[in-house]
Design a protein around this motif. Structure first.
Motif, PDB file in Angstrom:
ATOM      1  N   GLN A 378       0.764  -1.051  -0.032  1.00 20.17           N
ATOM      2  CA  GLN A 378       0.081   0.115  -0.044  1.00 20.17           C
ATOM      3  C   GLN A 378       0.884   1.459   0.034  1.00 20.17           C
ATOM      4  O   GLN A 378       0.690   2.265  -0.531  1.00 20.17           O
ATOM      5  CB  GLN A 378      -0.956  -0.276   1.200  1.00 20.17           C
ATOM      6  CG  GLN A 378      -1.886   1.072   1.383  1.00 20.17           C
ATOM      7  CD  GLN A 378      -1.410   2.205   2.144  1.00 20.17           C
ATOM      8  OE1 GLN A 378      -0.583   1.885   2.902  1.00 20.17           O
ATOM      9  NE2 GLN A 378      -1.763   3.518   1.911  1.00 20.17           N
ATOM     10  N   GLU A 379       1.944   1.339   0.664  1.00 16.97           N
ATOM     11  CA  GLU A 379       2.926   2.575   0.715  1.00 16.97           C
ATOM     12  C   GLU A 379       3.596   2.722  -0.350  1.00 16.97           C
ATOM     13  O   GLU A 379       3.658   3.953  -0.693  1.00 16.97           O
ATOM     14  CB  GLU A 379       3.734   2.520   1.911  1.00 16.97           C
ATOM     15  CG  GLU A 379       4.618   1.188   2.064  1.00 16.97           C
ATOM     16  CD  GLU A 379       4.330   0.125   2.704  1.00 16.97           C
ATOM     17  OE1 GLU A 379       3.093  -0.215   2.784  1.00 16.97           O
ATOM     18  OE2 GLU A 379       5.222  -0.681   3.313  1.00 16.97           O
ATOM     19  N   HIS A 416       7.381  13.542   0.787  1.00 15.56           N
ATOM     20  CA  HIS A 416       6.700  12.070   1.138  1.00 15.56           C
ATOM     21  C   HIS A 416       7.526  11.012   0.894  1.00 15.56           C
ATOM     22  O   HIS A 416       7.654  10.020   1.632  1.00 15.56           O
ATOM     23  CB  HIS A 416       5.435  12.196   0.094  1.00 15.56           C
ATOM     24  CG  HIS A 416       4.352  10.747   0.223  1.00 15.56           C
ATOM     25  ND1 HIS A 416       3.312  10.726   0.970  1.00 15.56           N
ATOM     26  CD2 HIS A 416       4.769   9.501  -0.034  1.00 15.56           C
ATOM     27  CE1 HIS A 416       2.885   9.642   1.062  1.00 15.56           C
ATOM     28  NE2 HIS A 416       3.688   8.899   0.403  1.00 15.56           N
ATOM     29  N   TYR A 420       8.645   8.235   3.430  1.00 13.04           N
ATOM     30  CA  TYR A 420       8.426   6.522   3.015  1.00 13.04           C
ATOM     31  C   TYR A 420       9.829   5.992   3.325  1.00 13.04           C
ATOM     32  O   TYR A 420       9.639   4.880   3.835  1.00 13.04           O
ATOM     33  CB  TYR A 420       8.236   6.646   1.328  1.00 13.04           C
ATOM     34  CG  TYR A 420       8.440   5.422   0.780  1.00 13.04           C
ATOM     35  CD1 TYR A 420       7.118   4.565   0.479  1.00 13.04           C
ATOM     36  CD2 TYR A 420       9.535   5.076   0.286  1.00 13.04           C
ATOM     37  CE1 TYR A 420       7.477   3.188  -0.046  1.00 13.04           C
ATOM     38  CE2 TYR A 420       9.943   3.650  -0.394  1.00 13.04           C
ATOM     39  CZ  TYR A 420       8.608   2.726  -0.395  1.00 13.04           C
ATOM     40  OH  TYR A 420       8.563   1.547  -1.352  1.00 13.04           O
ATOM     41  N   GLN A 423       9.234   5.325   7.041  1.00 16.52           N
ATOM     42  CA  GLN A 423       8.178   4.606   7.517  1.00 16.52           C
ATOM     43  C   GLN A 423       8.725   3.093   7.249  1.00 16.52           C
ATOM     44  O   GLN A 423       8.387   2.153   7.725  1.00 16.52           O
ATOM     45  CB  GLN A 423       7.150   4.887   6.490  1.00 16.52           C
ATOM     46  CG  GLN A 423       5.770   4.311   6.727  1.00 16.52           C
ATOM     47  CD  GLN A 423       4.812   4.465   5.660  1.00 16.52           C
ATOM     48  OE1 GLN A 423       5.155   5.297   4.609  1.00 16.52           O
ATOM     49  NE2 GLN A 423       3.435   4.099   5.740  1.00 16.52           N
ATOM     50  N   THR A 424       9.255   2.950   5.886  1.00 16.62           N
ATOM     51  CA  THR A 424       9.729   1.478   5.479  1.00 16.62           C
ATOM     52  C   THR A 424      11.020   0.864   6.100  1.00 16.62           C
ATOM     53  O   THR A 424      11.507  -0.149   5.943  1.00 16.62           O
ATOM     54  CB  THR A 424       9.919   1.353   3.971  1.00 16.62           C
ATOM     55  OG1 THR A 424      10.551   2.337   3.365  1.00 16.62           O
ATOM     56  CG2 THR A 424       8.298   1.648   3.409  1.00 16.62           C
TER      57      THR A 424
END
Ligand code: ME8
Length: 511
Positions: A378-379, A416, A420, A423-424
């Protein structure tokens, strides 16, 4: 094929290129590159305005003939735009023979049609603006732009029947709301046109000024510099041939600052009407760059020169600041603090770090070889969609000349991409052997984010875009490939180790 004709003003040769000239020329260059990238055939004109009192006086002050002086400064403008990498298609000088000839042809035509007559006129003349002011336009008896007391001049001149076209111009402005944009400048012109328009004095007696184009019907007079200079926008196309003229006129997008609104919004369209030519598509008017809310001036020693900026900050970093800082149509403040902050925050930290982190990980974990993509999470889709969204927004902003908003949208996507990474967390999950293919996928998506940025940035920061393409191993014939996200890089394609795109700038006490 879609076409666009983009013009800068023809700059006076009484001063060397500074921040203001550079801004208009850079936005013109950005627009041209942007339209080209969209598959639109774009022609960019710039040049110098060399006749008139102002230039004659500057030449005299420098102990040179007007021609020698104009040759010298015009060459400085041209060399400066070359050094700045401006992709102009033609550099016009109003002393070029073809231009002079065209001005005379138009004068003759309008004269024969009865729209030029001989008469006497007395008025307040500002040499800085090279135009007469009505008493009402003066502020406390001074030119509002130059804050100097204008000279009262009374002489016999030829006049252009501008008043005859007032109604037609008013109707055109009312029926074409985006002829002059942004709206505030259209509003100013409309307000002006609601008062009676005077005819325009378009000649100067040779006894007072001989540095100009002689009137074809009276050798004792030379052409008023604005009547001469404005015709440049057409003279160059005619010079290149009837097909070129047909191709680009009237698809003109003129770019100017608010200082020369009246000549472009009133003299020029009425001149075109009298000459039987269609009006330009758009007159795009931007505000002023001010220095900490004051005027840039030689005597204050705060003149910003483009080549100094290139040397100190790099051309793309300077371009970024100009394009990002000024909302088109409004004034903007130039300060070294703001410039350095933007370069460090947006370019060195935000974008520069993204590129160097991704390329460093690609190198360290996979020796620079791009890895295969598996199933998208999804990301991953969200990252791709964010760039697609930015591209859509940029299109809208560019159509409205909102360069700063276009860059803001792109930086939203770049932010963004940085999130990312957080986040990842590829640098953490790499430690687990089983997660390594996922790290390869994450980096593949990030390389796509950089490839997309390189494409979207190209009109704004052309050198950076080229550098990015080199780092990504994308050849010149592939740079415009719009292959969908995820299908560009073959597994095993090598990218380079990082190199510094934007060094952090340490302030050196500039003001
Ligand atoms: O007016 N901020 O030439 P010019 C923003 N020859 N833009 C600025 C600026 C500032 N502080 N200062 C200058 C003339 N500019 C005529 C034009 S066209 C047929 C004849 C930019 O050398 C801006 O584009 O005084 C402005 O309109 C132009 O330089 C004026 O240049």
């Amino acid at each position: 094929m879609d076409r666009i004709y983009i013009t800068t003003p023809m700059y006076y040769v009484n001063a060397e290129p500074h921040l203001g000239h550079t801004y208009t020329t850079i936005i013109a260059d950005t627009l041209k590159r942007y339209y080209r990238q969209q598959g639109v055939d774009a022609f960019l004109l710039t040049g110098t305005d060399e006749h008139g009192d102002k230039i004659a006086q500057a030449a005299k002050a420098n102990g040179m003939s007007p021609q020698a002086y104009a040759d010298k400064i015009s060459a400085v403008f041209r060399a400066t735009w070359d050094e700045c990498g401006i992709d102009y298609d033609h550099f016009l000088r109003t002393t070029d023979d073809y231009h002079k000839k065209f001005v005379q042809e138009v004068l003759q035509k309008i004269y024969e049609a009865g729209d030029i007559y001989f008469g006497e006129y007395g008025g307040f003349y500002c040499y800085g603006c090279e135009r007469f002011y009505t008493e009402k336009e003066l502020v406390s008896g001074k030119c509002p732009d130059h804050q100097t007391v204008p000279a009262y001049i009374k002489e016999k001149n030829y006049f252009f029947r501008m008043s005859k076209y007032q109604q037609r111009l008013l109707e055109t402005l009312e029926s074409k709301p985006d002829l002059i944009r942004p709206e505030r400048y259209r509003g100013e012109v409309l307000a002006f046109l609601r008062e009676p328009l005077e005819d325009l004095s378009i000649s100067r007696p040779k006894s007072r000024l001989d540095w100009g184009i002689p009137l074809p019907f009276d050798g004792e007079h030379v052409t008023y510099v604005w009547f001469d200079a404005l015709l440049n926008y057409v003279s160059v196309l005619k010079h290149k041939g009837e097909e070129v003229f047909e191709a680009y006129w009237p698809r003109a997008n003129h770019l100017i600052a608010k200082d020369i609104l009246k000549p472009h919004a009133i003299y020029w369209p009425t001149m075109l009407m009298a000459a039987g030519l269609p009006l330009y598509d758009h007159l795009n008017v931007h505000g002023y760059w001010v220095m900490d809310s004051g005027k840039m001036s030689k005597s204050l020693g705060n003149v910003v020169r483009p080549l100094d900026m290139k040397k100190r900050f790099g051309m793309d970093a300077f371009r970024y600041f100009l394009l990002r800082e000024m909302p088109f149509g409004q004034d903007a403040n130039f300060s070294y603090d703001a410039l350095i902050n933007r370069i460090n925050a947006d370019l060195a930290n935000n974008f520069g770090n993204l590129v160097s982190r991704v390329l460093a990980m690609q190198q360290r974990y996979f020796s620079g070889a791009v890895q295969r993509l598996g199933d998208w999470r999804q990301e991953d889709t969200a990252l791709r969609d964010k760039f697609a969204q930015a591209e859509g927004e940029m299109k809208q902003h560019m159509a409205a000349l909102q360069f700063h908003r276009a860059l803001e949208s792109l930086w939203g996507a770049i932010d963004h991409a940085n999130r990312y990474i957080v986040q990842t967390a590829p640098f953490t999950i790499y430690k687990e052997e089983a997660q390594r293919p996922r790290v390869g996928e994450i980096l593949h998506h990030l390389l796509e984010a950089i490839r997309t940025s390189a494409h979207l940035l190209a009109p704004f920061l052309p050198d950076t875009s080229r550098q990015l393409h080199t780092l990504l191993g994308i050849s010149a014939d592939e740079v415009n490939s719009r292959k969908p996200w995820g299908s560009f890089f073959a597994a095993g394609h090598k990218v380079s180790p990082p190199s510094v795109l934007f060094p952090r700038i340490e302030p050196e006490g500039e003001k």
